[in-house]
Scaffold this motif. Structure first.
Motif, mmCIF file in Angstrom:
data_model
loop_
_atom_site.group_PDB
_atom_site.id
_atom_site.type_symbol
_atom_site.label_atom_id
_atom_site.label_comp_id
_atom_site.label_asym_id
_atom_site.label_seq_id
_atom_site.Cartn_x
_atom_site.Cartn_y
_atom_site.Cartn_z
ATOM 1 N N VAL A 172 -5.679 -1.540 14.101
ATOM 2 C CA VAL A 172 -4.640 -0.933 12.723
ATOM 3 C C VAL A 172 -5.671 -0.336 11.733
ATOM 4 C CG1 VAL A 172 -3.185 -1.618 11.071
ATOM 5 C CG2 VAL A 172 -3.173 -2.600 13.359
ATOM 6 N N ALA A 173 -6.617 -0.648 11.414
ATOM 7 C CA ALA A 173 -7.621 0.056 10.473
ATOM 8 C C ALA A 173 -8.228 1.280 10.818
ATOM 9 C CB ALA A 173 -8.984 -0.815 10.409
ATOM 10 N N PHE A 174 -8.281 1.509 12.248
ATOM 11 C CA PHE A 174 -8.636 2.665 12.877
ATOM 12 C C PHE A 174 -7.325 3.755 12.808
ATOM 13 C CE2 PHE A 174 -8.514 6.013 16.395
ATOM 14 C CZ PHE A 174 -9.708 6.267 16.277
ATOM 15 N N THR A 175 -6.145 3.179 13.059
ATOM 16 C CA THR A 175 -5.041 4.080 13.003
ATOM 17 C C THR A 175 -4.646 4.611 11.445
ATOM 18 O OG1 THR A 175 -3.482 2.379 13.827
ATOM 19 C CG2 THR A 175 -3.789 3.946 15.221
ATOM 20 N N ASN A 176 -4.864 3.249 10.605
ATOM 21 C CA ASN A 176 -4.520 3.660 9.442
ATOM 22 C C ASN A 176 -5.373 4.953 8.691
ATOM 23 O OD1 ASN A 176 -5.765 2.564 6.354
ATOM 24 N ND2 ASN A 176 -3.481 2.814 6.485
ATOM 25 N N ASP A 177 -6.564 4.737 9.207
ATOM 26 C CA ASP A 177 -7.893 5.659 8.920
ATOM 27 C C ASP A 177 -7.234 7.274 9.077
ATOM 28 O OD1 ASP A 177 -9.904 5.866 7.289
ATOM 29 O OD2 ASP A 177 -11.052 6.096 9.048
ATOM 30 N N GLU A 178 -6.710 7.123 10.617
ATOM 31 C CA GLU A 178 -6.509 8.517 11.168
ATOM 32 C C GLU A 178 -5.243 8.800 10.998
ATOM 33 O OE1 GLU A 178 -8.685 10.426 12.563
ATOM 34 O OE2 GLU A 178 -10.206 9.151 12.818
ATOM 35 N N SER A 179 -4.272 8.120 10.308
ATOM 36 C CA SER A 179 -2.897 8.384 10.270
ATOM 37 C C SER A 179 -2.921 9.921 9.467
ATOM 38 C CB SER A 179 -2.087 7.563 9.501
ATOM 39 O OG SER A 179 -0.905 8.110 9.096
ATOM 40 N N CYS A 180 -1.943 10.682 9.958
ATOM 41 C CA CYS A 180 -2.165 12.038 9.068
ATOM 42 C C CYS A 180 -1.276 12.075 7.788
ATOM 43 C CB CYS A 180 -1.510 13.211 9.969
ATOM 44 S SG CYS A 180 0.190 13.472 10.144
ATOM 45 N N GLY A 181 -0.600 11.133 7.480
ATOM 46 C CA GLY A 181 0.141 10.757 6.126
ATOM 47 C C GLY A 181 1.460 11.362 6.274
ATOM 48 N N LYS A 182 1.975 12.085 7.118
ATOM 49 C CA LYS A 182 3.211 13.035 7.008
ATOM 50 C C LYS A 182 4.317 11.727 6.951
ATOM 51 C CE LYS A 182 5.944 16.523 9.220
ATOM 52 N NZ LYS A 182 5.860 17.537 10.404
ATOM 53 N N CYS A 183 4.526 10.843 7.818
ATOM 54 C CA CYS A 183 5.596 9.780 7.721
ATOM 55 C C CYS A 183 5.116 8.621 6.917
ATOM 56 C CB CYS A 183 5.842 9.394 9.091
ATOM 57 S SG CYS A 183 6.112 10.471 10.436
ATOM 58 N N THR A 184 5.940 8.405 5.959
ATOM 59 C CA THR A 184 5.788 7.092 5.354
ATOM 60 C C THR A 184 5.445 5.864 6.082
ATOM 61 O OG1 THR A 184 7.130 8.286 3.675
ATOM 62 C CG2 THR A 184 6.435 5.951 3.142
ATOM 63 N N SER A 185 6.312 5.822 7.240
ATOM 64 C CA SER A 185 6.465 4.400 7.973
ATOM 65 C C SER A 185 4.858 4.251 8.536
ATOM 66 C CB SER A 185 7.357 4.623 8.781
ATOM 67 O OG SER A 185 7.099 5.876 9.748
ATOM 68 N N CYS A 186 4.423 5.377 9.058
ATOM 69 C CA CYS A 186 2.865 5.330 9.350
ATOM 70 C C CYS A 186 1.848 5.138 8.454
ATOM 71 C CB CYS A 186 2.623 6.858 10.359
ATOM 72 S SG CYS A 186 0.961 6.767 11.304
ATOM 73 N N ARG A 187 1.900 6.043 7.413
ATOM 74 C CA ARG A 187 1.041 5.968 6.422
ATOM 75 C C ARG A 187 0.900 4.843 5.744
ATOM 76 N NH1 ARG A 187 3.091 10.083 3.337
ATOM 77 N NH2 ARG A 187 3.920 8.355 1.704
ATOM 78 N N GLU A 188 2.120 4.339 5.190
ATOM 79 C CA GLU A 188 2.070 2.869 4.282
ATOM 80 C C GLU A 188 2.264 1.905 5.275
ATOM 81 O OE1 GLU A 188 1.596 3.173 1.289
ATOM 82 O OE2 GLU A 188 1.314 5.434 0.971
ATOM 83 N N GLY A 189 2.811 1.847 6.312
ATOM 84 C CA GLY A 189 3.182 1.086 7.103
ATOM 85 C C GLY A 189 2.056 0.369 7.800
ATOM 86 N N SER A 190 1.210 1.065 8.496
ATOM 87 C CA SER A 190 -0.093 0.872 8.881
ATOM 88 C C SER A 190 -0.954 0.109 7.989
ATOM 89 C CB SER A 190 -0.964 2.031 9.473
ATOM 90 O OG SER A 190 -1.316 2.912 8.377
ATOM 91 N N LEU A 191 -0.931 0.552 6.593
ATOM 92 C CA LEU A 191 -1.604 -0.075 5.443
ATOM 93 C C LEU A 191 -1.116 -1.471 5.008
ATOM 94 C CD1 LEU A 191 -4.006 0.192 3.385
ATOM 95 C CD2 LEU A 191 -2.099 1.317 1.697
ATOM 96 N N ALA A 192 0.155 -1.510 5.160
ATOM 97 C CA ALA A 192 0.741 -2.792 4.862
ATOM 98 C C ALA A 192 0.428 -3.919 6.354
ATOM 99 C CB ALA A 192 2.505 -2.667 4.738
ATOM 100 N N LEU A 193 0.438 -3.299 7.438
ATOM 101 C CA LEU A 193 0.080 -4.192 8.538
ATOM 102 C C LEU A 193 -1.352 -4.790 8.179
ATOM 103 C CD1 LEU A 193 1.199 -2.448 11.798
ATOM 104 C CD2 LEU A 193 2.040 -4.591 10.804
ATOM 105 N N LEU A 194 -2.224 -3.766 7.866
ATOM 106 C CA LEU A 194 -3.567 -3.932 7.916
ATOM 107 C C LEU A 194 -3.838 -5.153 6.624
ATOM 108 C CD1 LEU A 194 -6.451 -3.137 8.734
ATOM 109 C CD2 LEU A 194 -6.319 -1.384 6.863
ATOM 110 N N GLN A 195 -3.207 -4.990 5.589
ATOM 111 C CA GLN A 195 -3.179 -5.816 4.556
ATOM 112 C C GLN A 195 -2.673 -7.111 4.911
ATOM 113 O OE1 GLN A 195 -0.926 -3.679 1.574
ATOM 114 N NE2 GLN A 195 -2.439 -2.829 0.568
ATOM 115 N N ILE A 196 -1.824 -7.498 5.661
ATOM 116 C CA ILE A 196 -1.364 -8.828 6.100
ATOM 117 C C ILE A 196 -2.384 -9.405 7.147
ATOM 118 C CG2 ILE A 196 0.538 -10.145 7.280
ATOM 119 C CD1 ILE A 196 2.324 -7.674 6.592
ATOM 120 N N LEU A 197 -2.891 -8.352 8.052
ATOM 121 C CA LEU A 197 -3.992 -8.833 8.975
ATOM 122 C C LEU A 197 -5.217 -9.214 8.306
ATOM 123 C CD1 LEU A 197 -3.331 -6.087 11.692
ATOM 124 C CD2 LEU A 197 -2.843 -8.765 11.816
#
Lengths: 593, 127
Positions: A443-468
């Motif tokens: 998840v850290a990898f995809t959070n880093d590589e997310s292009c940032g266009k979709c909020t769900s991906c950009r912020e969602g991956s970060l939220a997942l990462l914080q919980i993990l």
């Protein structure tokens, strides 16, 4: 007069980084010194597959396999093998846990269970020699299609073969080509997606480095079938050797008239150029890739409408898919479709990495079980540890536990198991791997590589990462697991491209197969695999410790004390949990709880 | 280089076909020249050279020529061993370039064991 011995030296990126070029020079100068240059020819090749044992030499015709070479081994090797005809046992492959070496490549389990289609020329030709590619039936398929086949017939052959996209999604190649052929807009394009970015994946790089003409020929055939006259190879700049070999191969193909105008006098024109990607992971996504070629910001966009390049039809296939095409034309759809399973035909190239003895590149028939790949070809887990899981499909894929090891490799079966075929990365994990930590890594990898266009991906991956992160740090709360599940589903639903839609897969599949490991972290603040530093402590078993003092001497913190021949102790306040004491102890006296 | 035609592919391929067969390790018949110190001293290089030339002349792509070490019978060097699938290997002894050429046309191309130069049929058992 041909040489009587050909020494195939692997010059892939891995082996070059292990000084393969120095070894080649040493070989050539030693052969010259011994006046053997008329007998022995040194040939640089692409990856042989057993990358972890590089640098590698294969001596033909005997097929003797030498590994872990150093320049100082060369004088003796040349004298013994090439002058006196005595192969050198010390430099041969020894299977894990055995003593005697296996001299011949074809007898080594790693090689003998593989079936090579995309990698048919690996270790056999010099990738910079177009003549050697031609001698192995190269460009025959292109000659056949442009001089004697109709585009529809080519597409029918590819459709009947059952070939599906090897980049991961598994879309039927023939169907993709047919839809572009029917599109009335011109000009049309073909693109090779060589933007390989999954952690632990190096299939595409190896194919381009070992056999660039197989990709060029496949693309030319595809271009003929859909009516395209130009194409791009989208290669990342991090692959300088692949770029160099592809570039020189394109130039040689042009010189021979195999690219350019009026190929084989048939009136078919096709030319190819390399587009160097800057290395953003998202560029492997089809719509982002074309945006990148068009000079725009590489952000994916909604599909449909179908992906186009400059508003014109484009066929985008992965390196491995293209490399399969000439073989299907030469050998026929019937032959190809006999290999594999009901829905997945042919072979698949995997890069084996992680906790596995024979890390490297393998090509296997579809339908082979994961167990055969991991234990027979891969040679099992180092240090006799237990297998825990295998991760397929990279950051978009998932973990497959030991209970599913007999699963056949097939697009559908891997999907059902909560993972995916993906492009072919296969990371093997042993018992000392924490699945929560691994999910966090991906998840850290995809959070880093997310292009940032979709909020769900950009912020969602970060939220997942914080919980993990907080679960791994022992701060996990009641309800975190449910939150992860809910969030993962929301990210899947709301993201536009494959990157966002699949980024929760490592979390979901680890939750599916290893939920108790998450619960241990959250409820009991324990990491069962002994990985998460906040949740583990080190102690010395007084009955097992012999007082050899080794751990005390190796401890970087000086946190271990004790008198020689008496049991030692670890000062928990000073311990940084680096694990050095566990690794060095010969009596298994250090325990992690 | 001018543009190539479909038939040129075979021509280009043919020139290096033998090298490719050698790399694939596939062959009908295998000639092993024993090139230990004793063999080399007794003239194994000339035998080797003669055989390479003969293979070239006969365009025998299915013949594999390779070297090995001393076979243990140093007083009868140069020696060669001819191996063929499903047939016992044959060892020829006390050779020179001319005898090697004769054996090549008789045994390798003609399929007839040249008993006047042969030591024995069969090889030692290993392990």
């Amino acid at each position: 007069m041909p040489h009587i011995t050909n020494v195939m030296i692997c010059t892939c990126t891995n082996c070059i980084s292990n000084n393969a070029l120095d070894i080649r020079d040493a070989l050539e100068s030693e052969i010259k010194k011994r006046e053997l240059e008329d007998d022995v020819l040194v040939v640089p090749t692409g990856a042989s597959g057993l990358c972890v044992n590089g640098p590698i030499l294969i001596v033909q015709p005997e097929g003797i396999f030498y590994q872990h070479l150093k320049t100082e081994d060369i004088p003796n090797l040349v004298e013994e093998h090439f002058l006196k005809g005595r192969p050198v046992k010390d430099l041969m492959y020894v299977p894990p846990g055995e003593e005697g070496p296996i001299p011949e490549l074809r007898s080594i389990p790693f090689f003998k269970d593989q079936r090579l289609i995309a990698l048919r020329n690996r270790g056999l030709i010099d990738p910079d020699s177009i003549d050697e590619y031609i001698a192995r039936d190269g460009y025959k398929a292109l000659a056949k299609v442009v001089t004697s086949m109709k585009p529809q017939a080519v597409i029918k052959e590819i459709s009947d073969s059952g070939l599906r996209g090897r980049g991961g999604a598994g879309f039927p190649t023939g169907r993709k080509w047919e839809s572009r052929r029917k599109d009335p807009r011109t000009p049309k394009y073909v693109v090779c997606n060589a933007d390989e970015g999954d952690p632990g994946a190096f299939m595409d790089r190896s194919i381009v480095e070992a056999d660039p003409h197989s990709v060029i020929e496949g693309m030319a055939i595809g271009a003929f079938a859909v009516g395209a006259s130009s194409g791009y190879v989208y290669l990342r700049m991090e692959y300088p050797l692949a770029v160099k070999r592809m570039q020189s191969s394109i130039e040689k193909a042009r010189e021979y008239g195999l690219l350019g105008k009026d190929i084989f006098g048939s009136g078919f024109d096709f030319d190819l150029q390399i587009f160097k990607g800057a290395g953003a992971f998202v560029c492997g996504e089809t719509t982002a890739l074309v945006a990148s070629i068009e000079g725009k910001i590489p952000e994916p966009r909604q599909r449909p409408p179908r992906t186009t390049l400059w508003n014109k039809p484009v066929v985008i296939n992965n390196v491995e898919t293209w490399a399969n095409v000439p073989v299907i034309i030469n050998w026929g759809a019937d032959w190809f479709s006999q290999i594999g399973t009901e829905t997945s035909k042919g072979t698949k190239v995997f890069s084996l990495a992680g906790n596995i003895n024979n890390a490297g590149l393998v090509e296997v028939p579809m339908g082979i079980t994961l167990r055969e790949i991991v234990h027979n070809i891969g040679g099992g887990i180092p240090k006799n540890k237990q297998f825990k899981a295998v991760q397929t499909g990279g950051p978009s894929g998932g973990f497959i536990p030991a209970s599913l090891l007999d699963l056949p490799v097939d697009y559908e079966q891997l999907d059902e198991a909560g993972s995916m075929m993906g492009s072919g990365g296969m990371v093997v994990m042993d018992e000392n791997t924490c699945m929560v930590e691994m999910a966090k890594y991906f998840v850290a990898f995809t959070n880093d590589e997310s292009c940032g266009k979709c909020t769900s991906c950009r912020e969602g991956s970060l939220a997942l990462l914080q919980i993990l992160r907080r679960i791994c740090e022992g701060q996990g709360k009641e309800g975190d697991i449910e939150l992860l599940e809910e969030l993962a589903e929301a990210i899947k639903d709301a993201s536009q491209c494959g990157l966002g839609q699949s980024l929760p897969n490592p979390v979901l599949s680890s939750l599916k197969h290893f939920k108790e490991e998450y619960q241990e972290h959250v409820q009991n603040k324990r990491c069962p695999a002994g990985v998460c530093k906040a949740l583990i402590s080190f102690s010395i078993d007084k009955d097992k410790c012999t007082g050899c003092t080794l751990c005390a001497r190796k401890c970087p913190q000086g946190a271990i004390s004790g008198v020689a021949k008496e049991p030692h102790e670890i000062d928990a306040a000073n311990c940084i949990k680096c694990g050095v004491c566990v690794d060095v102890c010969k009596f298994e006296a250090v325990s992690v709880t | 280089m001018s543009k190539i035609k479909p038939e040129d592919l075979d021509r280009i391929g043919k020139d290096i076909k033998r090298t490719m067969l050698l790399r694939e390790g596939s062959c009908r018949i295998k000639i092993i020249v024993h090139m230990g110190t004793c063999g080399i001293a007794a003239g194994a290089r000339n035998v080797m050279k003669a055989l390479t030339e003969e293979i070239e002349k006969a365009d025998a792509g299915d013949v594999q020529l390779t070297i090995s070490s001393c076979a243990g019978l140093c007083s009868h060097e140069p020696m060669i061993t001819i191996e063929q699938k499903d047939q016992p290997a044959v060892k020829y002894v006390d050779l020179n370039a001319d005898k090697a050429r004769e054996i090549f046309s008789g045994h390798v191309l003609g399929g007839k064991i040249m008993s006047e130069y042969a030591l024995a049929a069969g090889s030692e058992r290993t392990l």
